[in-house]
Scaffold this active site. Sequence first.
Site: not given
Ligand code: NAD
Ligand code: UGA
Length: 427
Positions: A149, A252, A259
């Site tokens: 996502l 950009g 991530c």
């Molecule tokens: P986040 O920092 O928003 O959330 C992580 C949460 O885990 C925090 O609220 C923290 O307090 C909690 N936590 C930490 N240790 C814990 C424990 N032992 N027990 C219970 N809770 C605990 O992180 P996020 O952005 O949701 O990312 C989580 C993972 O998913 C990362 O590996 C990230 O790379 C991956 N990911 C993130 C996105 C994104 O868009 N943010 C998308 C895809 C994958």
């Molecule tokens: C990204 C991936 O798109 C997700 O598929 C993935 O799950 C996630 O990382 C993750 O692993 O956490 P996100 O970081 O939420 O999602 O946002 P994006 O829309 O991918 O943008 C990432 C960065 O790239 C931003 O700084 C955005 O401005 C930049 N970007 C994106 C560009 O400069 N140009 C583009 O065409 C697209």
Amino acid sequence: MKICMIGSGYVGLVSGACFSDLGNNVTCVDINKDRISKLNNGIIPIYEPGLQELVIRNLKHKRISFSNDISNSIKKSDIIFICVGTPTKNNKADLKYVFNAVKSIKSNLNKYKIIVTKSTVPVTTGDKIEKILNKQKNKFDVVSNPEFLREGEAIRDFQYPDRVVIGTNSNKANKIMKNLYLPLIKKGSRYINTSRRSAELIKYASNAFLATKITFINEIANLCEKSNIDVHDVATGMGLDERIGSRFLRAGPAYGGSCFPKDTRALVHTGKTFKTNLSVVKSVISSNDNRNKLLLDRLKIIMNNKINKKNITFLGVTFKSGTDDMRESPSIKMIPSLIKKGAIINYYEPTGPKYELKSKNVKFYDNIKNACKRADLIIIHTEWNEFKQLNFKKITKKKNFKVFDMRNLYSPNDMKKNKISYFGIGR
Ligand code: NAD
Ligand code: UGA
């Protein structure tokens, strides 16, 4: 199914809410007590469009609950999703939060459970988790189910994913996971079952590839600026080739967020562990790191080298629109550099003021007009819809103001017609 999400951040909370909306019984746990107490009162601790309605609806139907009692929540669940953060430390994924979560699972493995890594974890992490849990007498399976996502589009991305990837060699776990995702598969999402290591690598390879695509178009944009070409035309022309595709070709500022920067670095480290030189990913990282400096140099040229005492307004400071997330946002590097050169920074950000920018030379405004009133330069840093139809002449009082549109939201020709000194990226 009874599901426990360990970690209630962007991924745990969004996917937990979406799983509950599909009729499952979900408990989201977190070590952050304040977060859980807010959630129990229907207050969403992060900005994500549509999430509040989703959580409140499922709270009402008692399909979702929030708890600090990690042990009990694990005990009563059949599937445990690990959704904690995996930041990088010394360019390597720091797995301390993951292994702390595994510790909690280990002492509460009271019956067969599927333990799923939804956090982005390096290849072999599943093997390590399995080894830790192997000492327990109850059966379990460790599955990799990476999350794809995007922040700002998280709910749609979860509900209509391009693919669901399940990494496991266990038929039993695969059957249960497929059943869990069946409502999404029925709507057209592709489901693939791979080895656990493959699933772990699919996630990193996907993020690194997207980061590469963005970095590629950013470098082409640099060339366009010097050769009187509009990068928008180039991206459109390239994107029409189905083998290339038009998405993630928007030039950009440097890519940011929680991530791409950390995952590209962690992937290079995985390469090192397996004695493989990921030279393309390495150059993407270095090109992106260099981009802030490059844009600051451009900004100096735009301002004729006169930055001292100039009012510079940022419209948006998060790493992209649709989120309140400041992690690795380009603004965090650009703003202090401009302050060092004597600039006065004002900013408007739809998701509110940011503690990361706290400084006596940086002022937050809660509306665009006040933020831009005294601007010598307006920087469009993110692409929120509310920045797309501005009447710059009405919102600024300065006569010779300039606009640096880092998201190419406006037409250079229209700006020229309106006699606005306008600069975009790669045009
Ligand atoms: P986040 O920092 O928003 O959330 C992580 C949460 O885990 C925090 O609220 C923290 O307090 C909690 N936590 C930490 N240790 C814990 C424990 N032992 N027990 C219970 N809770 C605990 O992180 P996020 O952005 O949701 O990312 C989580 C993972 O998913 C990362 O590996 C990230 O790379 C991956 N990911 C993130 C996105 C994104 O868009 N943010 C998308 C895809 C994958
Ligand atoms: C990204 C991936 O798109 C997700 O598929 C993935 O799950 C996630 O990382 C993750 O692993 O956490 P996100 O970081 O939420 O999602 O946002 P994006 O829309 O991918 O943008 C990432 C960065 O790239 C931003 O700084 C955005 O401005 C930049 N970007 C994106 C560009 O400069 N140009 C583009 O065409 C697209």
